[in-house]
Write an enzyme that holds these catalytic residues in place. Structure first.
Site, short mmCIF file in Angstrom:
data_model
loop_
_atom_site.label_atom_id
_atom_site.label_comp_id
_atom_site.label_asym_id
_atom_site.label_seq_id
_atom_site.Cartn_x
_atom_site.Cartn_y
_atom_site.Cartn_z
N THR A 1 0.82 -1.21 0.00
CA THR A 1 0.00 0.00 0.00
C THR A 1 0.85 1.27 0.00
O THR A 1 0.39 2.32 -0.42
CB THR A 1 -0.93 0.05 1.24
OG1 THR A 1 -0.16 -0.31 2.38
CG2 THR A 1 -2.10 -0.91 1.09
N ALA B 1 15.13 -11.72 4.92
CA ALA B 1 14.02 -12.45 5.53
C ALA B 1 12.74 -11.64 5.52
O ALA B 1 11.77 -11.98 6.19
CB ALA B 1 14.38 -12.83 6.96
N SER C 1 17.77 -4.21 5.02
CA SER C 1 18.35 -3.19 4.14
C SER C 1 17.98 -1.79 4.63
O SER C 1 18.84 -0.91 4.69
CB SER C 1 17.91 -3.39 2.69
OG SER C 1 16.51 -3.34 2.55
N ASP D 1 9.41 0.91 4.92
CA ASP D 1 10.50 0.30 5.69
C ASP D 1 11.38 1.35 6.36
O ASP D 1 11.75 1.21 7.52
CB ASP D 1 11.36 -0.57 4.77
CG ASP D 1 10.58 -1.74 4.18
OD1 ASP D 1 9.44 -1.97 4.61
OD2 ASP D 1 11.12 -2.40 3.27
#
Ligand code: ADP
Ligand code: MG
Length: 379
Positions: free
Chosen positions: A34, A120, A125, A169
């Site tokens: 999203t 994972a 990162s 992230d």
């Protein structure tokens, strides 16, 4: 403070670091695919972090060492997208992105250590990028805010590393708070910290790393993102975020068949974030479970980013009594989260492991996630 597993900064570089910074990995509770549609996400930061000990250098040299990657060295004046590849590309990308944004930063020595599992789906990162970004912010006195640093780190990953990720992230790693999930609006980066007291509700959040990372993931991700952007254009919208659930029935027939499930996922997923936040705000944490499972079905059937291992982990966890479960992160492998009664956590993990072994899959790696603090200076 020197982290035990980290080779001494002094041994690497011949003097002490100026400080140490930490940035966490994350799991997203709900709101997958999203962010680049400028919608809602709801991640928590993990206790697992990338830690960067760092010292400024005034000769323009960037010297890097990671316990997970080895050593590398580059002159910051030579940085250009793709000029450093492999793991060192991520820190190099951040320094490049800071300079691109007009910040007068030069070299540094960095010693990196991490307990965030890599590859994972837990965003090692972004943790790496954010640890470097926050260290540079202090070393060079840039005074950038956490969201500004997240944007720099995202630009680093997009334009230098070449991964077209959304903003979730990096915002999760920079802006999450201990004990809370980050309810983020990716359109304007407004955010709200939503308390998540798992232990108080007798619950635990299991993270099952399926140990699968399909190489097709990267190209497929870009293709999905492009599909969403094409659908928005065809609908005359700046982003799919602008499409509400009430508009779905009239919008879908206006799109080519192959784009319809993508749009349906994005619209229903944004709704699930809103629903999840309402449950959390009402203190009804277990009610989150069915929202997670519905989110997984949408990723599996509409967005088509799950794989046999993530589906097996979700199905087995739910059959073993989890309130709900879903894959978290971009997909094609990575990790599954399962909301379980605290006392059932071990049994659910054992059932999933047994199911994996029975199918000949590698046993998953299991963590228990508690909402932890975002990026910060630790020494
Ligand atoms: P994820 O973000 O889900 O962990 P990615 O493929 O996006 O997966 O990023 C993983 C990559 O990030 C690794 O292959 C490595 O290049 C880099 N990386 C992450 N953490 C570290 C670290 N502590 N040291 C060196 N490289 C790292
Ligand atoms: Mg990543």
């Amino acid at each position: 403070m020197n982290t035990l597993s980290q080779p001494s900064f002094t041994r690497l570089y011949g003097h002490a670091p100026e400080g140490e910074w930490a940035a966490p990995g994350r799991v997203n509770l709900i709101g997958e695919h999203t962010d680049y549609n400028l919608g809602f996400v709801l991640p928590i930061a993990l206790p697992q972090t990338v830690r960067a000990q760092a010292r400024r250098r005034d000769d323009g040299l960037l010297r890097l060492h990671s316990t997970k990657g080895g050593s590398a060295e580059v002159a910051v004046a030579d940085l250009a997208p793709g000029s450093v590849t492999g793991w060192a590309g991520y820190p190099a990308a951040v320094v490049w992105a800071l300079r691109e944004a007009g910040h007068d930063v030069g070299g540094a020595e960095l010693s990196l250590d991490s307990d965030v599992p890599t590859g994972a789906g837990l965003s090692s990162s972004a943790a790496l990028e954010c640890a470097v970004a926050i260290a540079y912010n202090d070393l060079y006195g840039l005074g950038l805010s956490a969201p500004e640093l997240a944007l720099v780190a995202q630009r680093a990953e997009n334009a230098y590393v070449g991964v077209p990720c959304g903003i979730m992230d990096q915002m999760a790693s920079m802006c999450c708070r201990a004990g809370a999930a980050l309810h983020l609006d990716s359109r304007d980066l407004t955010m709200r910290q939503v308390p998540v007291d798992l232990a108080g509700a007798g619950l635990a959040l299991l993270v099952l790393d399926t140990r699968v990372k399909h190489d097709l993931g990267d190209g497929a991700y870009a293709g999905l993102r492009a599909g969403c952007e094409r659908a928005a254009r065809l609908l005359g919208l700046p982003a799919l975020r602008e499409l509400g659930p009430a508009d779905l029935a009239s919008a879908l027939p206006r799109l080519p068949e192959e784009l319809r499930p993508l749009v349906r996922h994005v619209v229903t997923e944004n709704e699930r974030v809103t629903e999840a936040v309402a449950h959390l705000a009402a203190g009804a944490l277990a009610a989150l479970g069915p929202v997670l499972t519905a989110g997984h079905a949408s990723l599996r059937d509409d967005y088509r980013v799950s794989c046999p291992e993530t589906d097996l982990a979700v199905d087995t966890a739910v059959a073993a009594g989890a309130h709900g479960a879903r894959m978290t992160g971009g997909g094609f492998g990575g990790s599954v989260i399962a909301l379980v009664d605290a006392e059932a956590a071990e049994a659910v993990a054992a059932d999933v492991t047994a199911a994996f072994l029975a199918k000949g899959f590698t046993a998953p790696r299991t963590l228990t996630a508690t909402p932890a603090e975002g990026a910060r200076r630790i020494a």
